[in-house]
Design a protein around this motif. Structure first.
Motif, PDB file in Angstrom:
ATOM      1  N   LEU A  83       0.846  -1.196   0.000  1.00  0.00           N
ATOM      2  CA  LEU A  83       0.000   0.000   0.000  1.00  0.00           C
ATOM      3  C   LEU A  83       0.881   1.245   0.000  1.00  0.00           C
ATOM      4  CD1 LEU A  83      -2.836   1.288   0.158  1.00  0.00           C
ATOM      5  CD2 LEU A  83      -2.665   1.068   2.658  1.00  0.00           C
ATOM      6  N   GLY A  84       1.959   1.210   0.792  1.00  0.00           N
ATOM      7  CA  GLY A  84       2.891   2.329   0.848  1.00  0.00           C
ATOM      8  C   GLY A  84       3.570   2.608  -0.481  1.00  0.00           C
ATOM      9  N   GLN A  85       3.806   1.561  -1.269  1.00  0.00           N
ATOM     10  CA  GLN A  85       4.389   1.751  -2.601  1.00  0.00           C
ATOM     11  C   GLN A  85       3.447   2.521  -3.522  1.00  0.00           C
ATOM     12  OE1 GLN A  85       7.508   0.838  -3.633  1.00  0.00           O
ATOM     13  NE2 GLN A  85       7.897   0.174  -1.537  1.00  0.00           N
ATOM     14  N   HIS A  86       2.145   2.374  -3.281  1.00  0.00           N
ATOM     15  CA  HIS A  86       1.147   3.001  -4.152  1.00  0.00           C
ATOM     16  C   HIS A  86       0.733   4.393  -3.699  1.00  0.00           C
ATOM     17  CE1 HIS A  86       0.440  -0.472  -6.745  1.00  0.00           C
ATOM     18  NE2 HIS A  86       0.573  -1.211  -5.655  1.00  0.00           N
ATOM     19  N   VAL A  87       0.663   4.596  -2.387  1.00  0.00           N
ATOM     20  CA  VAL A  87       0.107   5.874  -1.905  1.00  0.00           C
ATOM     21  C   VAL A  87       1.086   6.680  -1.064  1.00  0.00           C
ATOM     22  CG1 VAL A  87      -2.259   4.956  -1.931  1.00  0.00           C
ATOM     23  CG2 VAL A  87      -0.922   4.886   0.203  1.00  0.00           C
ATOM     24  N   GLY A  88       2.249   6.151  -0.758  1.00  0.00           N
ATOM     25  CA  GLY A  88       3.202   6.797   0.142  1.00  0.00           C
ATOM     26  C   GLY A  88       3.199   6.060   1.473  1.00  0.00           C
ATOM     27  N   LYS A  89       4.345   6.014   2.118  1.00  0.00           N
ATOM     28  CA  LYS A  89       4.480   5.185   3.313  1.00  0.00           C
ATOM     29  C   LYS A  89       3.691   5.721   4.511  1.00  0.00           C
ATOM     30  CE  LYS A  89       8.784   3.139   1.774  1.00  0.00           C
ATOM     31  NZ  LYS A  89       8.155   1.995   1.177  1.00  0.00           N
ATOM     32  N   PHE A  90       3.825   6.997   4.816  1.00  0.00           N
ATOM     33  CA  PHE A  90       3.061   7.541   5.940  1.00  0.00           C
ATOM     34  C   PHE A  90       1.561   7.567   5.625  1.00  0.00           C
ATOM     35  CE2 PHE A  90       7.215   9.516   7.074  1.00  0.00           C
ATOM     36  CZ  PHE A  90       7.384   8.846   8.272  1.00  0.00           C
ATOM     37  N   GLN A  91       1.237   7.811   4.371  1.00  0.00           N
ATOM     38  CA  GLN A  91      -0.165   7.772   3.964  1.00  0.00           C
ATOM     39  C   GLN A  91      -0.741   6.369   4.160  1.00  0.00           C
ATOM     40  OE1 GLN A  91       2.381   9.158   2.344  1.00  0.00           O
ATOM     41  NE2 GLN A  91       1.789  11.104   1.439  1.00  0.00           N
ATOM     42  N   ALA A  92       0.064   5.353   3.861  1.00  0.00           N
ATOM     43  CA  ALA A  92      -0.383   3.972   4.060  1.00  0.00           C
ATOM     44  C   ALA A  92      -0.633   3.687   5.532  1.00  0.00           C
ATOM     45  CB  ALA A  92       0.651   2.997   3.502  1.00  0.00           C
ATOM     46  N   ALA A  93       0.236   4.195   6.399  1.00  0.00           N
ATOM     47  CA  ALA A  93       0.030   4.007   7.834  1.00  0.00           C
ATOM     48  C   ALA A  93      -1.277   4.661   8.269  1.00  0.00           C
ATOM     49  CB  ALA A  93       1.212   4.585   8.620  1.00  0.00           C
TER      50      ALA A  93
END
Length: 128
Positions: A27-37
């Motif tokens: 998910l972090g690869q697609h939307v950004g790591k902090f955004q995924a969190a």
């Protein structure tokens, strides 16, 4: 709750937890790591909100929040820190490495928590 059922449920969700890091990492690869969190916590919050209203009768006025020591509220911070960290490290460590590091640290920390009876735990000395 029956002890056998408790062990089975805990083992079941523990097994699912191994999938959490790679899922959140992707998910972090697609939307950004902090955004995924954040997305992970928003989805989890939505589920827990539903559970509270369906199975626990909702929120009573204040629901006893004023009687709880302040440090009992850091659990969410600890969870957020964990989720954010593994999103960054799963690509390097893999699911097995994440799980090994997590479980090792959990075992050591839980032994110390038991040894000193922290956070309301009954003291259980470290022994062989």
């Amino acid at each position: 709750m029956d002890r056998t059922l408790a062990v089975l449920l805990t083992a079941g969700v523990g097994g699912l937890l191994a999938a959490q890091a790679p899922i959140n990492g992707q998910l972090g690869q697609h939307v950004g790591k902090f955004q995924a969190a954040l997305i992970s916590f928003v989805v989890g919050t939505a589920l827990l909100t539903m559970i509270v209203f369906v199975f626990a009768g909702g929120f009573d006025a204040g629901f006893g929040i004023g009687t709880v020591p302040w440090y009992y509220f850091i659990g969410g911070l600890l969870g957020a820190g964990y989720i954010a960290t593994v999103i960054f490290t799963v690509g390097v460590l893999g699911a097995g490495g994440i799980t090994a590091a997590t479980v090792s640290a959990q075992l050591l920390t839980s032994m110390l928590l038991d040894q000193f009876g922290l956070f309301g735990l009954e003291k259980h000395p470290i022994t062989w």
